[in-house]
Design a protein around this motif. Structure first.
Motif, PDB file in Angstrom:
ATOM      1  N   ALA A 154       0.834  -1.205   0.000  1.00 43.64           N
ATOM      2  CA  ALA A 154       0.000   0.000   0.000  1.00 43.64           C
ATOM      3  C   ALA A 154       0.869   1.255   0.000  1.00 43.64           C
ATOM      4  O   ALA A 154       0.556   2.236  -0.684  1.00 43.64           O
ATOM      5  CB  ALA A 154      -0.935  -0.010   1.208  1.00 43.64           C
ATOM      6  N   GLY A 167      -6.831  -1.325   3.549  1.00 41.77           N
ATOM      7  CA  GLY A 167      -7.823  -0.693   2.684  1.00 41.77           C
ATOM      8  C   GLY A 167      -7.736   0.815   2.727  1.00 41.77           C
ATOM      9  O   GLY A 167      -7.835   1.497   1.707  1.00 41.77           O
ATOM     10  N   VAL A 194      -4.531   1.874   0.757  1.00 45.26           N
ATOM     11  CA  VAL A 194      -4.688   1.675  -0.686  1.00 45.26           C
ATOM     12  C   VAL A 194      -5.597   2.761  -1.271  1.00 45.26           C
ATOM     13  O   VAL A 194      -5.302   3.343  -2.315  1.00 45.26           O
ATOM     14  CB  VAL A 194      -5.223   0.259  -0.989  1.00 45.26           C
ATOM     15  CG1 VAL A 194      -5.678   0.128  -2.433  1.00 45.26           C
ATOM     16  CG2 VAL A 194      -4.155  -0.779  -0.676  1.00 45.26           C
ATOM     17  N   ALA A 195      -6.711   3.027  -0.598  1.00 52.12           N
ATOM     18  CA  ALA A 195      -7.639   4.057  -1.077  1.00 52.12           C
ATOM     19  C   ALA A 195      -7.012   5.437  -0.998  1.00 52.12           C
ATOM     20  O   ALA A 195      -7.216   6.271  -1.886  1.00 52.12           O
ATOM     21  CB  ALA A 195      -8.927   4.014  -0.265  1.00 52.12           C
ATOM     22  N   TYR A 196      -6.266   5.697   0.049  1.00 50.86           N
ATOM     23  CA  TYR A 196      -5.563   6.972   0.199  1.00 50.86           C
ATOM     24  C   TYR A 196      -4.636   7.188  -0.996  1.00 50.86           C
ATOM     25  O   TYR A 196      -4.641   8.244  -1.618  1.00 50.86           O
ATOM     26  CB  TYR A 196      -4.781   6.963   1.513  1.00 50.86           C
ATOM     27  CG  TYR A 196      -4.121   8.269   1.875  1.00 50.86           C
ATOM     28  CD1 TYR A 196      -4.782   9.200   2.658  1.00 50.86           C
ATOM     29  CD2 TYR A 196      -2.822   8.554   1.465  1.00 50.86           C
ATOM     30  CE1 TYR A 196      -4.163  10.399   3.011  1.00 50.86           C
ATOM     31  CE2 TYR A 196      -2.202   9.736   1.808  1.00 50.86           C
ATOM     32  CZ  TYR A 196      -2.879  10.658   2.592  1.00 50.86           C
ATOM     33  OH  TYR A 196      -2.261  11.840   2.930  1.00 50.86           O
ATOM     34  N   ARG A 240      -6.681   7.843  -4.247  1.00 49.99           N
ATOM     35  CA  ARG A 240      -7.272   9.182  -4.297  1.00 49.99           C
ATOM     36  C   ARG A 240      -6.198  10.251  -4.474  1.00 49.99           C
ATOM     37  O   ARG A 240      -6.398  11.215  -5.213  1.00 49.99           O
ATOM     38  CB  ARG A 240      -8.101   9.443  -3.034  1.00 49.99           C
ATOM     39  CG  ARG A 240      -8.759  10.797  -3.018  1.00 49.99           C
ATOM     40  CD  ARG A 240      -9.800  10.942  -4.124  1.00 49.99           C
ATOM     41  NE  ARG A 240     -10.354  12.273  -4.105  1.00 49.99           N
ATOM     42  CZ  ARG A 240     -10.396  13.088  -5.155  1.00 49.99           C
ATOM     43  NH1 ARG A 240      -9.994  12.675  -6.345  1.00 49.99           N
ATOM     44  NH2 ARG A 240     -10.882  14.291  -5.044  1.00 49.99           N
ATOM     45  N   VAL A 299     -10.018  -4.935  -0.898  1.00 49.58           N
ATOM     46  CA  VAL A 299      -9.813  -4.192   0.345  1.00 49.58           C
ATOM     47  C   VAL A 299     -11.121  -4.036   1.109  1.00 49.58           C
ATOM     48  O   VAL A 299     -12.208  -4.177   0.551  1.00 49.58           O
ATOM     49  CB  VAL A 299      -9.186  -2.804   0.078  1.00 49.58           C
ATOM     50  CG1 VAL A 299      -7.814  -2.936  -0.540  1.00 49.58           C
ATOM     51  CG2 VAL A 299     -10.082  -1.956  -0.795  1.00 49.58           C
ATOM     52  N   ASP A 300     -10.992  -3.694   2.361  1.00 49.04           N
ATOM     53  CA  ASP A 300     -12.118  -3.449   3.247  1.00 49.04           C
ATOM     54  C   ASP A 300     -12.846  -2.172   2.815  1.00 49.04           C
ATOM     55  O   ASP A 300     -12.214  -1.131   2.620  1.00 49.04           O
ATOM     56  CB  ASP A 300     -11.579  -3.296   4.674  1.00 49.04           C
ATOM     57  CG  ASP A 300     -12.646  -2.952   5.670  1.00 49.04           C
ATOM     58  OD1 ASP A 300     -13.404  -3.867   6.040  1.00 49.04           O
ATOM     59  OD2 ASP A 300     -12.726  -1.775   6.067  1.00 49.04           O
ATOM     60  N   ALA A 301     -14.166  -2.254   2.664  1.00 48.28           N
ATOM     61  CA  ALA A 301     -14.952  -1.113   2.181  1.00 48.28           C
ATOM     62  C   ALA A 301     -14.880   0.077   3.133  1.00 48.28           C
ATOM     63  O   ALA A 301     -14.716   1.223   2.700  1.00 48.28           O
ATOM     64  CB  ALA A 301     -16.401  -1.524   1.948  1.00 48.28           C
ATOM     65  N   TRP A 355     -11.565   1.633   2.802  1.00 51.51           N
ATOM     66  CA  TRP A 355     -11.483   2.317   1.509  1.00 51.51           C
ATOM     67  C   TRP A 355     -12.073   3.720   1.599  1.00 51.51           C
ATOM     68  O   TRP A 355     -11.431   4.693   1.225  1.00 51.51           O
ATOM     69  CB  TRP A 355     -12.201   1.498   0.439  1.00 51.51           C
ATOM     70  CG  TRP A 355     -12.234   2.164  -0.897  1.00 51.51           C
ATOM     71  CD1 TRP A 355     -13.224   2.967  -1.388  1.00 51.51           C
ATOM     72  CD2 TRP A 355     -11.226   2.122  -1.908  1.00 51.51           C
ATOM     73  NE1 TRP A 355     -12.902   3.412  -2.649  1.00 51.51           N
ATOM     74  CE2 TRP A 355     -11.673   2.908  -2.991  1.00 51.51           C
ATOM     75  CE3 TRP A 355      -9.996   1.488  -2.002  1.00 51.51           C
ATOM     76  CZ2 TRP A 355     -10.928   3.075  -4.154  1.00 51.51           C
ATOM     77  CZ3 TRP A 355      -9.254   1.660  -3.170  1.00 51.51           C
ATOM     78  CH2 TRP A 355      -9.724   2.442  -4.216  1.00 51.51           C
ATOM     79  N   TRP A 356     -13.287   3.826   2.089  1.00 50.51           N
ATOM     80  CA  TRP A 356     -13.953   5.130   2.134  1.00 50.51           C
ATOM     81  C   TRP A 356     -13.279   6.071   3.130  1.00 50.51           C
ATOM     82  O   TRP A 356     -13.157   7.269   2.868  1.00 50.51           O
ATOM     83  CB  TRP A 356     -15.443   4.969   2.412  1.00 50.51           C
ATOM     84  CG  TRP A 356     -16.109   4.337   1.237  1.00 50.51           C
ATOM     85  CD1 TRP A 356     -16.661   3.097   1.174  1.00 50.51           C
ATOM     86  CD2 TRP A 356     -16.238   4.892  -0.081  1.00 50.51           C
ATOM     87  NE1 TRP A 356     -17.128   2.834  -0.095  1.00 50.51           N
ATOM     88  CE2 TRP A 356     -16.888   3.928  -0.887  1.00 50.51           C
ATOM     89  CE3 TRP A 356     -15.868   6.099  -0.667  1.00 50.51           C
ATOM     90  CZ2 TRP A 356     -17.170   4.144  -2.227  1.00 50.51           C
ATOM     91  CZ3 TRP A 356     -16.157   6.314  -2.004  1.00 50.51           C
ATOM     92  CH2 TRP A 356     -16.795   5.347  -2.774  1.00 50.51           C
ATOM     93  N   ARG A 369     -10.146   7.392   1.346  1.00 52.48           N
ATOM     94  CA  ARG A 369     -10.472   8.405   0.330  1.00 52.48           C
ATOM     95  C   ARG A 369     -10.789   9.750   0.981  1.00 52.48           C
ATOM     96  O   ARG A 369     -10.336  10.793   0.506  1.00 52.48           O
ATOM     97  CB  ARG A 369     -11.625   7.943  -0.546  1.00 52.48           C
ATOM     98  CG  ARG A 369     -11.196   6.886  -1.557  1.00 52.48           C
ATOM     99  CD  ARG A 369     -12.274   6.576  -2.561  1.00 52.48           C
ATOM    100  NE  ARG A 369     -12.606   7.677  -3.430  1.00 52.48           N
ATOM    101  CZ  ARG A 369     -11.946   7.998  -4.553  1.00 52.48           C
ATOM    102  NH1 ARG A 369     -10.891   7.312  -4.913  1.00 52.48           N
ATOM    103  NH2 ARG A 369     -12.343   9.006  -5.296  1.00 52.48           N
TER     104      ARG A 369
END
Length: 168
Positions: free
Chosen positions: A14, A80, A83-85, A88, A142-144, A147-148, A151
């Motif tokens: 990540a 998660g 990864v989302a960070y 975005r 990844v974990d939802a 993830w949010w 982001r």
């Protein structure tokens, strides 16, 4: 030119994705040697400096945001989140790069395009020279909630724009 960065566990993959997002936005490429915890960033010297500084700043911001995030403290949530960070941040940097390119094109016309193409070819040539047998890796689901949360945190990250210089 190339620079090696050590990426420490946990979540080396990540962290490498964040490094990749920053590197691509600055005309560089990243090769991760996961088993060694080393990422090699290939690019022009000034671009390597920018990547190093921005990546370090964003990684610190991500670590702080993760500590403050609402959500479970599980490994899957944290991965998660990171990864989302990274994803975005990559989106935000791409938009900033498109704006900068449009502004440069408006000011200088098409004269920068050949320079950018040569730069990209030089970087890719160096990557191929240093790492002739590369293969891409896939990321896992990844974990939802992570993830949010990641982001949202990336939306508030400071990309180094809009700052006023320190008084001299």
């Amino acid at each position: 030119m190339a620079r090696r960065l050590h990426l420490t566990d946990p979540f080396t993959g990540a962290k490498a994705q964040l490094l990749h997002a920053v590197a691509v936005a600055n005309g560089c490429r990243v090769v991760l040697l996961r088993e060694l915890g080393i990422a090699t960033v290939v690019g022009l010297p000034v671009d390597l400096e920018l990547v190093d500084l921005l990546f370090t700043s964003l990684l610190l911001q991500a670590t702080r945001a993760l500590a403050d995030a609402d959500g479970p403290r599980t490994a899957v949530f944290r991965r998660g989140f990171l990864v989302a960070y990274a994803a975005r941040i990559g989106e935000r940097l791409a938009v900033a790069g498109e704006r900068a390119a449009a502004g440069a094109a408006q000011q200088h016309g098409g004269s920068l395009v050949p320079v950018l193409v040569r730069r990209e070819a030089a970087v890719q040539g160096r990557v191929t020279e240093l790492f002739p047998h590369l293969r891409r890796t896939r990321s896992r689901p990844v974990d939802a909630a992570g993830w949010w949360a990641g982001r949202r945190a990336a939306d508030g990250a400071d990309l180094g724009t809009g700052r006023t210089p320190l008084p001299g």
